[in-house]
Design an enzyme around this catalytic site. Structure first.
Site, PDB file in Angstrom:
ATOM      1  N   ARG A 162     -24.514 154.349  24.509  1.00  0.00           N
ATOM      2  CA  ARG A 162     -23.994 153.221  23.717  1.00  0.00           C
ATOM      3  C   ARG A 162     -22.577 153.489  23.207  1.00  0.00           C
ATOM      4  NH1 ARG A 162     -28.405 151.834  25.373  1.00  0.00           N
ATOM      5  NH2 ARG A 162     -29.806 150.356  24.338  1.00  0.00           N
ATOM      6  N   SER A 237     -31.223 146.283  19.024  1.00  0.00           N
ATOM      7  CA  SER A 237     -31.365 147.530  18.255  1.00  0.00           C
ATOM      8  C   SER A 237     -30.249 147.608  17.218  1.00  0.00           C
ATOM      9  CB  SER A 237     -31.244 148.744  19.168  1.00  0.00           C
ATOM     10  OG  SER A 237     -32.278 148.754  20.104  1.00  0.00           O
ATOM     11  N   GLU A 333     -25.972 150.902  15.478  1.00  0.00           N
ATOM     12  CA  GLU A 333     -25.451 150.565  16.800  1.00  0.00           C
ATOM     13  C   GLU A 333     -24.535 149.350  16.724  1.00  0.00           C
ATOM     14  OE1 GLU A 333     -26.701 148.392  20.474  1.00  0.00           O
ATOM     15  OE2 GLU A 333     -28.199 149.984  20.425  1.00  0.00           O
TER      16      GLU A 333
HETATM   17  N1  EPU Z   1     -41.374 153.274  18.733  1.00  0.00           N
HETATM   18  C1  EPU Z   1     -42.215 153.214  17.648  1.00  0.00           C
HETATM   19  N2  EPU Z   1     -42.148 152.105  16.839  1.00  0.00           N
HETATM   20  C2  EPU Z   1     -41.305 151.065  17.077  1.00  0.00           C
HETATM   21  C3  EPU Z   1     -40.464 151.129  18.191  1.00  0.00           C
HETATM   22  C4  EPU Z   1     -40.504 152.258  19.008  1.00  0.00           C
HETATM   23  O1  EPU Z   1     -42.988 154.124  17.370  1.00  0.00           O
HETATM   24  O2  EPU Z   1     -41.316 150.111  16.295  1.00  0.00           O
HETATM   25  C5  EPU Z   1     -41.436 154.479  19.608  1.00  0.00           C
HETATM   26  C6  EPU Z   1     -42.599 154.432  20.586  1.00  0.00           C
HETATM   27  O3  EPU Z   1     -43.119 155.727  20.687  1.00  0.00           O
HETATM   28  C7  EPU Z   1     -41.949 154.065  21.892  1.00  0.00           C
HETATM   29  C8  EPU Z   1     -40.570 154.705  21.770  1.00  0.00           C
HETATM   30  O4  EPU Z   1     -40.272 154.585  20.376  1.00  0.00           O
HETATM   31  O5  EPU Z   1     -42.654 154.586  22.966  1.00  0.00           O
HETATM   32  C9  EPU Z   1     -39.524 154.005  22.594  1.00  0.00           C
HETATM   33  O6  EPU Z   1     -39.532 152.616  22.306  1.00  0.00           O
HETATM   34  P1  EPU Z   1     -38.900 151.529  23.297  1.00  0.00           P
HETATM   35  O7  EPU Z   1     -39.304 151.804  24.687  1.00  0.00           O
HETATM   36  O8  EPU Z   1     -39.154 150.179  22.722  1.00  0.00           O
HETATM   37  O9  EPU Z   1     -37.361 151.868  23.251  1.00  0.00           O
HETATM   38  P2  EPU Z   1     -36.412 152.203  22.060  1.00  0.00           P
HETATM   39  O10 EPU Z   1     -35.971 153.614  22.178  1.00  0.00           O
HETATM   40  O11 EPU Z   1     -36.997 151.772  20.757  1.00  0.00           O
HETATM   41  C10 EPU Z   1     -34.276 151.640  23.495  1.00  0.00           C
HETATM   42  C11 EPU Z   1     -33.032 150.821  23.362  1.00  0.00           C
HETATM   43  C12 EPU Z   1     -33.321 149.337  23.606  1.00  0.00           C
HETATM   44  C13 EPU Z   1     -33.914 149.186  24.993  1.00  0.00           C
HETATM   45  C14 EPU Z   1     -35.172 150.063  25.104  1.00  0.00           C
HETATM   46  C15 EPU Z   1     -35.746 150.056  26.499  1.00  0.00           C
HETATM   47  C16 EPU Z   1     -31.600 152.000  21.800  1.00  0.00           C
HETATM   48  C17 EPU Z   1     -31.023 152.038  20.433  1.00  0.00           C
HETATM   49  N3  EPU Z   1     -32.454 150.995  22.052  1.00  0.00           N
HETATM   50  O12 EPU Z   1     -35.147 151.256  22.437  1.00  0.00           O
HETATM   51  O13 EPU Z   1     -32.081 148.649  23.589  1.00  0.00           O
HETATM   52  O14 EPU Z   1     -34.248 147.840  25.269  1.00  0.00           O
HETATM   53  O15 EPU Z   1     -34.843 151.440  24.773  1.00  0.00           O
HETATM   54  O16 EPU Z   1     -34.917 150.781  27.337  1.00  0.00           O
HETATM   55  O17 EPU Z   1     -31.296 152.854  22.617  1.00  0.00           O
HETATM   56  C18 EPU Z   1     -30.528 147.342  22.322  1.00  0.00           C
HETATM   57  O18 EPU Z   1     -29.702 148.241  22.536  1.00  0.00           O
HETATM   58  O19 EPU Z   1     -30.249 146.320  21.642  1.00  0.00           O
HETATM   59  C19 EPU Z   1     -31.890 147.502  22.820  1.00  0.00           C
HETATM   60  C20 EPU Z   1     -32.847 146.621  22.556  1.00  0.00           C
END
Ligand code: EPU
Length: 337
Positions: A162, A237, A333
């Site tokens: 990012r 995010s 972010e």
């Molecule tokens: N998790 C939780 N609670 C939550 C959300 C996530 O416990 O409320 C934990 C879970 O263990 C889950 C892990 O976090 O397995 C990963 O969650 P998720 O796959 O939803 O991905 P993320 O790391 O929360 C990132 C990006 C998103 C992108 C997703 C999918 C960032 C800051 N965010 O989220 O990007 O869609 O991966 O690749 O890197 C954005 O940048 O606006 C965005 C939505």
């Protein structure tokens, strides 16, 4: 140039602040003309694309420049791939849909990301195991000071998680006008490593997915977790997933054995900020008209009529709480203006 224009329609958080001046441009000529005026040199600038990664906390005392440069053209085509030149004002998801339709592979995992093409390299958008930098060739950007176009190749953009040079040293110095991506025409590199996609495809009994299948799976996952900005104001995010050292991680995991994490290399571990925020008790928390999204704790939401200041203050409270509970410093972010 409009005066005292509401920015309500121009940011996906749906924050109602006023810009002293507002002007949009649809071509390089128009951009040249706007930036040639005397008033331009004196005013503060805010360059807007789709407005999907900003939090406006106050009226903007300067000129808002809205990038509307459109167009998708084939720059070069070989037997195996195609170089597409895209105007920075094109909508990102519409570009992805165009590519799926033409069977151009490479950005299908980035389906449904809000915002415009010009903003994609700015923060090296990423999702489901793919980042913009994987297909990015170069961009053209307008140097605001000497009013000339410059080329930035992949390396020049200093892409990171990012991150790019346009969020750091070159912040507010350039306006991205065109982006060139290299996409495959066949034998696509299908990327389903990210857990959720694999599960989604298995449920549909798809074993040999096309880029359209991957895109459909991503759209389904995003729709199930992320709020639609047309319905609930948000900027995706709000925080980045923090990267911490292995040494600190080894201390934290003793206290929190279930912490969601991803080992990057021998020295660094990425922590799921959503997990931290959820486990600190913030997920779904609502304060009058705003709060933390119920299905994804990384996303802050505006149910209507909230000020950017309120959302900013909520983010400060979350950062402080996560620091106290886990000794991890969350970083925003979104761009706070
Ligand atoms: N998790 C939780 N609670 C939550 C959300 C996530 O416990 O409320 C934990 C879970 O263990 C889950 C892990 O976090 O397995 C990963 O969650 P998720 O796959 O939803 O991905 P993320 O790391 O929360 C990132 C990006 C998103 C992108 C997703 C999918 C960032 C800051 N965010 O989220 O990007 O869609 O991966 O690749 O890197 C954005 O940048 O606006 C965005 C939505």
């Amino acid at each position: 140039m409009d005066k005292n224009k509401s920015l309500f329609k121009y940011n996906t958080f749906g924050i109602d602040v006023v810009a002293k001046y507002f002007v949009s441009f649809s071509s390089l000529d128009e951009l040249q003309n706007v930036t040639a005026t005397n008033s331009f040199k004196l005013e503060k600038l805010l360059i807007l694309g789709g407005g999907s990664n900003i939090l406006l906390t106050k009226d903007f005392d300067g000129i808002v420049l809205k990038n509307n440069i459109k167009g998708i053209n084939i720059l070069k085509e070989t037997k195996n791939d195609v170089a597409l030149e895209i105007g920075a004002g094109e909508n990102w998801h519409q570009l992805v849909m165009y590519c799926i339709d033409k069977n151009y592979g490479g950005i299908e995992n980035l389906s449904l990301i809000p915002g415009n093409v010009g903003a994609a390299p700015m923060q090296n958008i990423g999702a489901h195991g793919v980042e913009l930098k994987d297909t990015f060739v170069y961009l053209e950007a307008f140097n605001i000071r000497d009013r000339k176009i410059e080329i930035f190749k992949n390396k020049d953009c200093e892409f990171g998680y990012r991150e790019s040079i346009f969020k750091k040293e070159l912040k507010n110095k350039y306006i991205i006008t065109k982006v060139v991506l290299k996409l495959s025409k066949h034998s696509h590199k299908i990327n389903t490593n990210y857990g959720d996609i694999q599960k989604e495809l298995e449920a549909l009994k798809i074993t040999n997915p096309s880029i359209k299948d991957v895109s459909n799976a991503v759209i389904k996952i995003r729709k199930s977790k992320l709020p639609d900005p047309e319905q609930i104001g948000n900027s995706g995010s709000f925080f980045k997933n923090p990267v911490i050292s292995k040494t600190i991680f080894n201390q934290i995991i003793l206290k929190h054995p279930n912490i969601a994490h991803y080992v990057l290399d021998n020295n660094n571990v990425k922590i799921a900020a959503g997990w931290l925020i959820e486990n600190a008790g913030w997920k779904g928390k609502t304060i009058s008209t705003y709060g933390v999204h119920k299905k994804q704790a990384l996303v802050l939401v505006n149910y209507g009529g909230t000020s950017g200041k309120d959302i900013y203050e909520l983010s400060c409270k979350i950062i402080k709480d996560i620091k106290e509970k886990f000794n991890i410093e969350l970083e925003r972010e979104v761009n706070v203006i």
